[in-house]
Write an enzyme that holds these catalytic residues in place. Sequence first.
Site, PDB file in Angstrom:
ATOM      1  N   ASP A   1     -15.600 -16.868 -19.932  1.00 27.34           N
ATOM      2  CA  ASP A   1     -15.081 -17.636 -21.253  1.00 27.34           C
ATOM      3  C   ASP A   1     -15.777 -18.795 -21.670  1.00 27.34           C
ATOM      4  O   ASP A   1     -15.773 -19.070 -22.911  1.00 27.34           O
ATOM      5  CB  ASP A   1     -13.624 -17.881 -20.871  1.00 27.34           C
ATOM      6  CG  ASP A   1     -12.693 -16.400 -20.700  1.00 27.34           C
ATOM      7  OD1 ASP A   1     -13.059 -15.535 -21.106  1.00 27.34           O
ATOM      8  OD2 ASP A   1     -11.763 -16.528 -19.916  1.00 27.34           O
TER       9      ASP A   1
ATOM     10  N   ASN B   1     -10.147 -23.434 -28.553  1.00 27.45           N
ATOM     11  CA  ASN B   1      -8.728 -23.138 -27.670  1.00 27.45           C
ATOM     12  C   ASN B   1      -7.865 -24.351 -27.922  1.00 27.45           C
ATOM     13  O   ASN B   1      -6.651 -24.009 -28.061  1.00 27.45           O
ATOM     14  CB  ASN B   1      -9.351 -23.249 -26.154  1.00 27.45           C
ATOM     15  CG  ASN B   1      -9.753 -21.837 -25.486  1.00 27.45           C
ATOM     16  OD1 ASN B   1      -9.529 -20.863 -26.438  1.00 27.45           O
ATOM     17  ND2 ASN B   1     -10.211 -21.927 -24.356  1.00 27.45           N
TER      18      ASN B   1
ATOM     19  N   ALA C   1      -5.124 -18.220 -29.306  1.00 27.82           N
ATOM     20  CA  ALA C   1      -6.190 -17.848 -28.313  1.00 27.82           C
ATOM     21  C   ALA C   1      -6.451 -18.702 -27.163  1.00 27.82           C
ATOM     22  O   ALA C   1      -6.810 -18.070 -25.923  1.00 27.82           O
ATOM     23  CB  ALA C   1      -7.450 -17.676 -29.258  1.00 27.82           C
TER      24      ALA C   1
ATOM     25  N   THR D   1      -3.768 -19.668 -23.158  1.00 28.41           N
ATOM     26  CA  THR D   1      -3.560 -19.226 -21.723  1.00 28.41           C
ATOM     27  C   THR D   1      -4.590 -19.942 -21.065  1.00 28.41           C
ATOM     28  O   THR D   1      -4.820 -19.779 -19.647  1.00 28.41           O
ATOM     29  CB  THR D   1      -3.900 -17.722 -21.560  1.00 28.41           C
ATOM     30  OG1 THR D   1      -4.943 -17.371 -22.041  1.00 28.41           O
ATOM     31  CG2 THR D   1      -2.739 -16.766 -22.217  1.00 28.41           C
ATOM     32  N   ALA D   2      -5.339 -20.860 -21.431  1.00 25.95           N
ATOM     33  CA  ALA D   2      -6.251 -21.813 -20.811  1.00 25.95           C
ATOM     34  C   ALA D   2      -5.583 -23.022 -20.343  1.00 25.95           C
ATOM     35  O   ALA D   2      -4.514 -22.880 -19.581  1.00 25.95           O
ATOM     36  CB  ALA D   2      -7.442 -21.968 -21.836  1.00 25.95           C
TER      37      ALA D   2
ATOM     38  N   TYR E   1      -1.540 -23.312 -20.830  1.00 24.33           N
ATOM     39  CA  TYR E   1      -0.934 -22.669 -19.689  1.00 24.33           C
ATOM     40  C   TYR E   1      -0.976 -23.498 -18.319  1.00 24.33           C
ATOM     41  O   TYR E   1       0.154 -23.589 -17.652  1.00 24.33           O
ATOM     42  CB  TYR E   1      -1.559 -21.258 -19.752  1.00 24.33           C
ATOM     43  CG  TYR E   1      -0.566 -20.313 -18.682  1.00 24.33           C
ATOM     44  CD1 TYR E   1       0.937 -20.453 -19.133  1.00 24.33           C
ATOM     45  CD2 TYR E   1      -1.164 -19.412 -17.915  1.00 24.33           C
ATOM     46  CE1 TYR E   1       1.667 -19.477 -18.211  1.00 24.33           C
ATOM     47  CE2 TYR E   1      -0.248 -18.515 -17.198  1.00 24.33           C
ATOM     48  CZ  TYR E   1       1.295 -18.475 -17.508  1.00 24.33           C
ATOM     49  OH  TYR E   1       2.043 -17.740 -16.660  1.00 24.33           O
ATOM     50  N   SER E   2      -2.033 -23.943 -18.129  1.00 22.07           N
ATOM     51  CA  SER E   2      -2.022 -24.670 -16.692  1.00 22.07           C
ATOM     52  C   SER E   2      -1.303 -26.055 -16.801  1.00 22.07           C
ATOM     53  O   SER E   2      -0.717 -26.242 -15.844  1.00 22.07           O
ATOM     54  CB  SER E   2      -3.478 -25.219 -16.621  1.00 22.07           C
ATOM     55  OG  SER E   2      -4.510 -24.358 -16.406  1.00 22.07           O
TER      56      SER E   2
END
Length: 254
Positions: A43, A113, A151, A154-155, A158-159
């Site tokens: 990614d 992101n 997009a 979730t990177a 999300y953490s």
Amino acid sequence: MQGRIRFTASKAPVAQEALARLIARYGQTEMRRAQVIVALGGDGFMLETLHAHGARDLPVYGMNRGTVGFMMNAFAEEDLPQRLAAAEAAVINPLAMRAENTKGKVTEALAINEVALLRQGPQAAKLRVVIDGRERLAELVCDGALVATPAGSTAYNYSAHGPILPIGAAVLALTAVAAFRPRRWRGAVLPTTAEVRLEVLEPDKRPVMADADSRSSVRDVVAVSVRSAPEVTHRILFDPGHGLEERLINEQFV
């Protein structure tokens, strides 16, 4: 359209080996003549490719030769032209960051992101949150805060316990990193038309850095403005049934 392929790969040995095999099999097109970019890596390399070649308006088809590969397709040498012809495009817009440091220098950058503010020293950051010119939080005490696209949701977002956003949703996530005050504040979901301004309180005592996709870092910031940049588009290609929308939904059930 996908007949003229430009292959590119990360520096990882497994990606370089795949690059050599694919070029031997399908050839290599000069970037100026290419109709599609095939990126081999993870990614992080996909983000690097999009940033490097976004001005060319070429679709990018990633194949996973990295670790997570959330934005990548499964790797296979066979039938690549057929996979490219059948691929579905996800169109995404980046964030535009404008960061000012304590010396008055302004840095602008794009983030696919997220744009993140992080404490630069041992003490927690103190931030003032302003949305579209209206103060929403007079003081946010935290390790940092970030604004994420669907997009990128979730990177890092999300953490940091931010929400996963549907790829087609016209929203952004504003997420705190280890918030101390207000203790129960979990962030906000904002329309893509919103402009987020994060002002650093006590910048000398509590220095803060700003970062766009972990590639454009600015130290000692005093204020950072973030907005969606609909005038900039990136096209990422996915195998049918394995696009970003499906991956974002699936990520919530694993």
